[in-house]
Design a protein around this motif. Structure first.
Motif, PDB file in Angstrom:
ATOM      1  N   HIS A 192     -31.373 -57.819   4.346  1.00 17.12           N
ATOM      2  CA  HIS A 192     -31.736 -57.130   3.098  1.00 17.12           C
ATOM      3  C   HIS A 192     -31.411 -57.937   1.839  1.00 17.12           C
ATOM      4  O   HIS A 192     -32.085 -57.815   0.827  1.00 17.12           O
ATOM      5  CB  HIS A 192     -31.106 -55.733   3.031  1.00 17.12           C
ATOM      6  N   ASP A 193     -30.365 -58.775   1.892  1.00 15.61           N
ATOM      7  CA  ASP A 193     -29.990 -59.541   0.696  1.00 15.61           C
ATOM      8  C   ASP A 193     -30.400 -61.005   0.777  1.00 15.61           C
ATOM      9  O   ASP A 193     -29.844 -61.845   0.057  1.00 15.61           O
ATOM     10  CB  ASP A 193     -28.470 -59.439   0.468  1.00 15.61           C
ATOM     11  N   HIS A 221     -33.387 -60.061  -6.617  1.00 14.17           N
ATOM     12  CA  HIS A 221     -33.218 -60.439  -5.203  1.00 14.17           C
ATOM     13  C   HIS A 221     -34.016 -59.577  -4.202  1.00 14.17           C
ATOM     14  O   HIS A 221     -34.481 -60.115  -3.196  1.00 14.17           O
ATOM     15  CB  HIS A 221     -31.729 -60.537  -4.808  1.00 14.17           C
ATOM     16  N   HIS A 245     -34.838 -51.708  -1.376  1.00 11.20           N
ATOM     17  CA  HIS A 245     -33.488 -51.245  -1.032  1.00 11.20           C
ATOM     18  C   HIS A 245     -32.597 -50.982  -2.240  1.00 11.20           C
ATOM     19  O   HIS A 245     -31.474 -50.490  -2.096  1.00 11.20           O
ATOM     20  CB  HIS A 245     -32.816 -52.178  -0.004  1.00 11.20           C
ATOM     21  N   HIS A 246     -33.080 -51.299  -3.456  1.00  9.22           N
ATOM     22  CA  HIS A 246     -32.312 -50.929  -4.660  1.00  9.22           C
ATOM     23  C   HIS A 246     -33.041 -49.903  -5.515  1.00  9.22           C
ATOM     24  O   HIS A 246     -32.691 -49.710  -6.685  1.00  9.22           O
ATOM     25  CB  HIS A 246     -31.972 -52.172  -5.490  1.00  9.22           C
ATOM     26  N   ASP A 274     -25.352 -49.677   2.247  1.00  8.01           N
ATOM     27  CA  ASP A 274     -25.043 -50.820   1.385  1.00  8.01           C
ATOM     28  C   ASP A 274     -23.903 -50.446   0.420  1.00  8.01           C
ATOM     29  O   ASP A 274     -22.888 -51.146   0.306  1.00  8.01           O
ATOM     30  CB  ASP A 274     -26.335 -51.146   0.604  1.00  8.01           C
TER      31      ASP A 274
END
Ligand SMILES: [Fe+2]
Length: 332
Positions: A192-193, A221, A245-246, A274
């Motif tokens: 994910h990152d 990112h 995801h953010h 997370d």
């Protein structure tokens, strides 16, 4: 004597193969475990032998929340059905990390045909192997390369990604989602990152608050990660999950300000895992929250940052893990 047979089988497996072996009786009491299993599980024989495995590892319950049995051995004793090749993640209470095991079970019946003993044979397996079976090997190698790339740049992010992947796998299994969703959750947690590869180490490891410009760089990112993953056709779904995801449930997240169900479900789950891992891990610039403080924070942000329904399931999941359910992913 049936007990003798159980012991003999266990001993034979122990001597021949160095696999972990556990035998339980119909009351779920352990009547045999070998040293290999003690080493794998990091337990002392006397702490497990003659005790109920349900009490020791499963909070007294035969089934997990959601209806699945606590593990293949318990399922075999209840149903009388032998299980072969079951892949399970076992995390012993009080231990930070668990391991993947391949488990085969065998049943020994009494004269009337009722299950009297169940024998579990445990082999430690590389966690990647579990998912490799379900994904094209070439693609799995690409994922491994991403992991390496993350690890070379930033050890914290690599460890964090592994923690998030383990949490997501546990949560998807807890919710009884399909095998393909469990695999997708694992991969999403791991990569994910990956978009952080393009961010300088000074920004990533900055002890104080980020400037506005630095924060804008960090915010890129998820899109960068998704753009990298999209280069592989088979990773289109994974890229979509990573890109979002953010996002926040209330629409105030980034990169697209998506709201509620418009955000992919695994992305909404990933956001919670997370945040939980970030809060409970030791980082360079802050001391970790306790599990309860982190859960309280997640509860407080439910409906704002986090999906309220998934937040409540996540809190139940973590509480159940920490109250002694042994067959769980790595947790604080
Ligand atoms: Fe992120």
């Amino acid at each position: 004597m049936r007990k003798d047979i159980a012991y003999r089988i266990a001993q034979a497996v122990h001597e021949g193969l160095f696999h972990g072996v556990l035998v339980i009786d119909s009351e779920f009491r352990s009547v045999f475990l070998n040293q290999a299993l003690c080493d794998m599980w990091k337990v002392k024989q006397q702490d497990v032998l003659h005790h109920s495995v349900l009490d020791l590892f499963c909070n007294g319950n035969v089934k997990k929340f959601g209806g699945a049995y606590q593990g293949p051995l318990i399922e075999t004793m209840v149903t009388g059905r032998e299980i072969s090749g079951s892949e399970v993640y076992i995390n012993m209470p009080g231990q930070k990390e668990g391991k993947w095991f391949l488990v085969n079970t065998f049943i020994l019946r009494d004269e009337s045909g009722q299950p009297e003993y169940a024998l579990g044979n445990y082999i430690v397996i590389d966690k990647f192997k579990v998912f490799e079976n379900k994904l094209n090997a070439v693609n799995m190698n690409i994922i491994k390369a991403f992991c390496k790339a993350i690890g070379v740049r930033d050890i914290y992010t690599m460890q964090h990604s592994e923690n998030v992947a383990a949490l997501l796998v546990g949560l998807t299994e807890y919710m009884r989602l399909s095998d393909s969703e469990v695999t997708m959750a694992y991969l999403a947690g791991i990569v994910h990152d990956v978009g952080k590869i393009g961010i300088s180490e000074e920004i990533l490891n900055k002890p104080g608050r980020l400037t506005e410009v630095e924060y804008e760089i960090v915010k890129r990112h998820p899109s960068k990660g998704a753009d990298i993953l999209q280069e592989v056709d088979e990773f289109a779904t994974l890229a979509h999950i990573v890109r979002h995801h953010h996002e926040r449930y209330d629409g105030k997240g980034y990169p697209n300000g998506l709201q509620e169900e418009a955000i992919p479900r695994i992305s909404r789950m990933l956001t919670i895992c997370d945040a939980y891992d970030a809060m409970t891990s030791v980082r360079c610039y802050c001391s970790p929250h306790s599990v309860e403080e982190a859960l309280e924070e997640i509860k407080k942000c439910a409906g704002g940052q986090f999906d309220p329904e998934l937040s409540s399931i996540f809190i139940d999941f973590i509480r159940e893990c920490n109250s002694g359910g042994g067959m769980r992913p790595a947790l604080q």
